[in-house]
Design a protein around this motif. Sequence first.
Motif, mmCIF file in Angstrom:
data_model
loop_
_atom_site.group_PDB
_atom_site.id
_atom_site.type_symbol
_atom_site.label_atom_id
_atom_site.label_comp_id
_atom_site.label_asym_id
_atom_site.label_seq_id
_atom_site.Cartn_x
_atom_site.Cartn_y
_atom_site.Cartn_z
ATOM 1 N N ASP B 46 -87.353 23.712 -27.182
ATOM 2 C CA ASP B 46 -86.634 22.520 -28.318
ATOM 3 C C ASP B 46 -86.896 22.965 -29.638
ATOM 4 O O ASP B 46 -85.841 22.694 -29.888
ATOM 5 N N ARG B 49 -83.910 25.041 -29.388
ATOM 6 C CA ARG B 49 -82.826 24.839 -29.378
ATOM 7 C C ARG B 49 -81.316 24.346 -30.115
ATOM 8 O O ARG B 49 -81.895 23.304 -30.350
ATOM 9 N N LYS B 50 -80.393 25.008 -29.625
ATOM 10 C CA LYS B 50 -79.196 24.656 -31.028
ATOM 11 C C LYS B 50 -78.575 22.761 -30.854
ATOM 12 O O LYS B 50 -78.965 21.400 -32.266
ATOM 13 N N LYS B 51 -79.998 22.489 -29.865
ATOM 14 C CA LYS B 51 -79.053 20.587 -29.524
ATOM 15 C C LYS B 51 -80.617 19.984 -29.998
ATOM 16 O O LYS B 51 -80.395 18.618 -30.261
ATOM 17 N N THR B 52 -81.550 20.685 -29.606
ATOM 18 C CA THR B 52 -82.697 19.456 -30.070
ATOM 19 C C THR B 52 -83.638 20.372 -31.441
ATOM 20 O O THR B 52 -84.873 19.029 -31.908
ATOM 21 N N ARG B 55 -83.617 17.577 -34.034
ATOM 22 C CA ARG B 55 -84.177 16.085 -33.830
ATOM 23 C C ARG B 55 -85.418 16.127 -33.061
ATOM 24 O O ARG B 55 -85.657 15.193 -32.130
ATOM 25 N N SER B 110 -84.461 24.047 -38.338
ATOM 26 C CA SER B 110 -83.175 25.088 -38.666
ATOM 27 C C SER B 110 -82.771 26.205 -39.228
ATOM 28 O O SER B 110 -83.288 27.406 -39.222
ATOM 29 N N ASP B 139 -77.150 28.090 -25.904
ATOM 30 C CA ASP B 139 -78.582 26.671 -26.050
ATOM 31 C C ASP B 139 -79.014 27.022 -27.468
ATOM 32 O O ASP B 139 -79.258 26.726 -27.989
#
Lengths: 102, 164
Positions: B46, B49-52, B55, B110, B139
């Motif tokens: 996570d 991962r770009k998405k998480t 977050r 990031s 991802d």
Amino acid sequence: MSDDILSTVAFDAEGYLVNPDDWTPELAEAIAAREGIQLTEKHWQVINFCRQKAAETGKSPTLRQISVGTGISTKELFQLFPKGPAKRVAKIAGLKKPEGCI
Amino acid sequence: MSENRHMAFICSKGNLDMAYPALIMGWAALGNGVDVTIFFTFWGLDIIRKKTMDRLKLPPVGIAGMRTGMMGLPVDIGIPQIMGVLPGMTEVATALMRKKMEELEVPPISEFLQMLQDAGAKLYACKMTVDMMGLTQDDFMDGVEIVTAGDFIDKTEGAQIIFI
């Protein structure tokens, strides 16, 4: 020749200048040479920034502060001062060891 | 010259408080001229991962160190574990940690990972976990390489390994 100037001032066990008043641009050139670095205009931009920052805050700037403050990328800082830019600049600029983690 | 010192971090957890140790120590290592490799496996994926990645959360359940003083309250007492399961507690704890990190000039995940890569750190994702979770190269943030556990062992020969 550069050895002469280095022997006239005191460094601590880690190689940081003991008395900040001893610092001169010529001394910086000599310390850099000892570290295997030939100073260019870009190096001086970093050194001058760090000296200014240290004069303002009393602390050597961290790597991130140098990068954000000078606009020089992390990648380039590692090319200019290989193996740990923040510490090497501090040595060359006659500043104290940087304390921050970032 | 002898071989350079090399530190390898294995990130197996994906909570916000478990992301920072490797990033901060890795950054310190790079600043000391040490080579750095970070291997992300299981929930640790996570973190890359770009998405998480931006977050990540800090669920307060199971953290005995959570205290009211951290919330800015005048009385500094431990927060009962049962409070941690109340709706919104994870969000509160997460927001709090983000704020504290920001105050210490710690960049978001990031940005931090990009700094590490720019400074020469190698980032690897565990192939088996990537397959298990049905993820692909797309991802992950740029620069991450998917490798097997065996590849990681090869790449970190002689390194000091830290499991987080």
